[in-house]
Motif scaffolding. Sequence first.
Motif, PDB file in Angstrom:
ATOM      1  N   ARG A 190       0.813  -1.215   0.000  1.00  0.00           N
ATOM      2  CA  ARG A 190       0.000   0.000   0.000  1.00  0.00           C
ATOM      3  C   ARG A 190       0.849   1.270   0.000  1.00  0.00           C
ATOM      4  O   ARG A 190       0.343   2.358  -0.196  1.00  0.00           O
ATOM      5  CB  ARG A 190      -0.939  -0.006   1.203  1.00  0.00           C
ATOM      6  CG  ARG A 190      -2.008  -1.086   1.116  1.00  0.00           C
ATOM      7  CD  ARG A 190      -2.996  -1.004   2.261  1.00  0.00           C
ATOM      8  NE  ARG A 190      -2.456  -1.489   3.534  1.00  0.00           N
ATOM      9  CZ  ARG A 190      -2.406  -2.752   3.897  1.00  0.00           C
ATOM     10  NH1 ARG A 190      -2.841  -3.683   3.095  1.00  0.00           N
ATOM     11  NH2 ARG A 190      -1.924  -3.099   5.071  1.00  0.00           N
ATOM     12  N   ASP A 191       2.132   1.124   0.236  1.00  0.00           N
ATOM     13  CA  ASP A 191       3.023   2.281   0.269  1.00  0.00           C
ATOM     14  C   ASP A 191       3.468   2.632  -1.151  1.00  0.00           C
ATOM     15  O   ASP A 191       3.498   1.786  -2.024  1.00  0.00           O
ATOM     16  CB  ASP A 191       4.264   1.981   1.118  1.00  0.00           C
ATOM     17  CG  ASP A 191       3.909   1.700   2.567  1.00  0.00           C
ATOM     18  OD1 ASP A 191       2.818   2.121   3.000  1.00  0.00           O
ATOM     19  OD2 ASP A 191       4.716   1.060   3.257  1.00  0.00           O
ATOM     20  N   GLY A 192       3.853   3.872  -1.346  1.00  0.00           N
ATOM     21  CA  GLY A 192       4.324   4.312  -2.659  1.00  0.00           C
ATOM     22  C   GLY A 192       5.756   3.903  -2.961  1.00  0.00           C
ATOM     23  O   GLY A 192       6.237   4.101  -4.073  1.00  0.00           O
ATOM     24  N   GLU A 193       6.429   3.315  -1.976  1.00  0.00           N
ATOM     25  CA  GLU A 193       7.836   2.957  -2.184  1.00  0.00           C
ATOM     26  C   GLU A 193       8.021   1.891  -3.247  1.00  0.00           C
ATOM     27  O   GLU A 193       9.023   1.873  -3.951  1.00  0.00           O
ATOM     28  CB  GLU A 193       8.462   2.481  -0.874  1.00  0.00           C
ATOM     29  CG  GLU A 193       8.731   3.596   0.106  1.00  0.00           C
ATOM     30  CD  GLU A 193       9.465   3.078   1.316  1.00  0.00           C
ATOM     31  OE1 GLU A 193      10.509   2.429   1.146  1.00  0.00           O
ATOM     32  OE2 GLU A 193       8.993   3.342   2.432  1.00  0.00           O
ATOM     33  N   ARG A 225      10.470   2.180 -10.593  1.00  0.00           N
ATOM     34  CA  ARG A 225      11.074   3.168 -11.513  1.00  0.00           C
ATOM     35  C   ARG A 225      12.597   3.150 -11.451  1.00  0.00           C
ATOM     36  O   ARG A 225      13.264   3.274 -12.468  1.00  0.00           O
ATOM     37  CB  ARG A 225      10.572   4.574 -11.176  1.00  0.00           C
ATOM     38  CG  ARG A 225       9.156   4.853 -11.620  1.00  0.00           C
ATOM     39  CD  ARG A 225       8.803   6.331 -11.479  1.00  0.00           C
ATOM     40  NE  ARG A 225       8.903   6.826 -10.121  1.00  0.00           N
ATOM     41  CZ  ARG A 225       7.973   6.695  -9.186  1.00  0.00           C
ATOM     42  NH1 ARG A 225       6.856   6.064  -9.457  1.00  0.00           N
ATOM     43  NH2 ARG A 225       8.143   7.193  -7.977  1.00  0.00           N
ATOM     44  N   THR A 226      13.136   3.010 -10.240  1.00  0.00           N
ATOM     45  CA  THR A 226      14.587   3.137 -10.081  1.00  0.00           C
ATOM     46  C   THR A 226      15.341   1.825 -10.197  1.00  0.00           C
ATOM     47  O   THR A 226      16.484   1.804 -10.629  1.00  0.00           O
ATOM     48  CB  THR A 226      14.929   3.798  -8.729  1.00  0.00           C
ATOM     49  OG1 THR A 226      14.410   2.993  -7.672  1.00  0.00           O
ATOM     50  CG2 THR A 226      14.353   5.212  -8.646  1.00  0.00           C
ATOM     51  N   LEU A 238      15.001  -5.311  -9.288  1.00  0.00           N
ATOM     52  CA  LEU A 238      14.685  -5.729  -7.921  1.00  0.00           C
ATOM     53  C   LEU A 238      13.207  -6.053  -7.755  1.00  0.00           C
ATOM     54  O   LEU A 238      12.850  -6.923  -6.959  1.00  0.00           O
ATOM     55  CB  LEU A 238      15.120  -4.658  -6.922  1.00  0.00           C
ATOM     56  CG  LEU A 238      16.624  -4.421  -6.826  1.00  0.00           C
ATOM     57  CD1 LEU A 238      16.932  -3.347  -5.795  1.00  0.00           C
ATOM     58  CD2 LEU A 238      17.360  -5.699  -6.509  1.00  0.00           C
ATOM     59  N   ILE A 239      12.353  -5.379  -8.502  1.00  0.00           N
ATOM     60  CA  ILE A 239      10.928  -5.701  -8.453  1.00  0.00           C
ATOM     61  C   ILE A 239      10.710  -7.125  -8.957  1.00  0.00           C
ATOM     62  O   ILE A 239       9.940  -7.896  -8.382  1.00  0.00           O
ATOM     63  CB  ILE A 239      10.096  -4.685  -9.269  1.00  0.00           C
ATOM     64  CG1 ILE A 239      10.069  -3.329  -8.570  1.00  0.00           C
ATOM     65  CG2 ILE A 239       8.680  -5.199  -9.513  1.00  0.00           C
ATOM     66  CD1 ILE A 239       9.309  -3.305  -7.246  1.00  0.00           C
ATOM     67  N   ILE A 240      11.411  -7.497 -10.012  1.00  0.00           N
ATOM     68  CA  ILE A 240      11.301  -8.855 -10.542  1.00  0.00           C
ATOM     69  C   ILE A 240      11.766  -9.861  -9.495  1.00  0.00           C
ATOM     70  O   ILE A 240      11.105 -10.880  -9.258  1.00  0.00           O
ATOM     71  CB  ILE A 240      12.096  -8.996 -11.857  1.00  0.00           C
ATOM     72  CG1 ILE A 240      11.419  -8.162 -12.944  1.00  0.00           C
ATOM     73  CG2 ILE A 240      12.227 -10.457 -12.279  1.00  0.00           C
ATOM     74  CD1 ILE A 240      12.221  -7.991 -14.200  1.00  0.00           C
TER      75      ILE A 240
END
Length: 163
Positions: A137-140, A146-147, A151-153
Motif C-alpha cells: 500500500r506504500d508508494g515505495e 522506476r529506479t 529488484l521488483i522482478i
Amino acid sequence: TADATLVCADGTAFPVHRCLLAARSPHFAQLFAAAPGTRDVREQSGVPRDAVKSFVAFVYSDQVDFPPSHAVHLLLMAATYELSSKRLPKLCSTIVRKGVRKDDLLPAMAVADKTNDADLKQFVLRRIVAQFGSMSRDGELQQLERTEPKLIIELLQAIAMAL
C-alpha cells in the motif's frame, strides 16, 4: 584546519580534511587527484544529514557510534565512497539484520544489491515477503519499480516462491 567540505543534499556542509578522506577512501583519493582544487564534495546518494554526520565521524575516528536508523544509509555511503575499512559495512549489515524497520526494507534491499551482499539481500527479501501486505500500500514499491526494476522482478519471484 579543514580544507574541504562534504555537502549534503539539503546544503548542510561538514568540514573535512582531504588527506584523511583520501587515505580512507579510494573514491576520494581519485577525486582529489583528478581535481586537486576540489573544495566542496557533494554527497550524491540522498543520505540524510545526520547519517552523513555519522559517516564523517566514523571516517575520522574509526569508532562506531550511530543510531540503528542510520545503518542502511551508512552501508550505502561505505559502498558509494569505497570506504577501505570493511568494519562499517559489516556492522551496518549486522544492525540491519537485527532490527531493520519496515520503512527501510526496500532501501535495504537496494543497498544490499548495490553492495553485492547476497546474504543481506536474501534476509531483506524474506522480511519484505512476510510484510508484503502492508508494504504494497506504500508508494515505495512504485518508486523502486522506476529506479530498480530488476529488484521488483526479484521481489515478485520471492513472493511467488513463498506462495
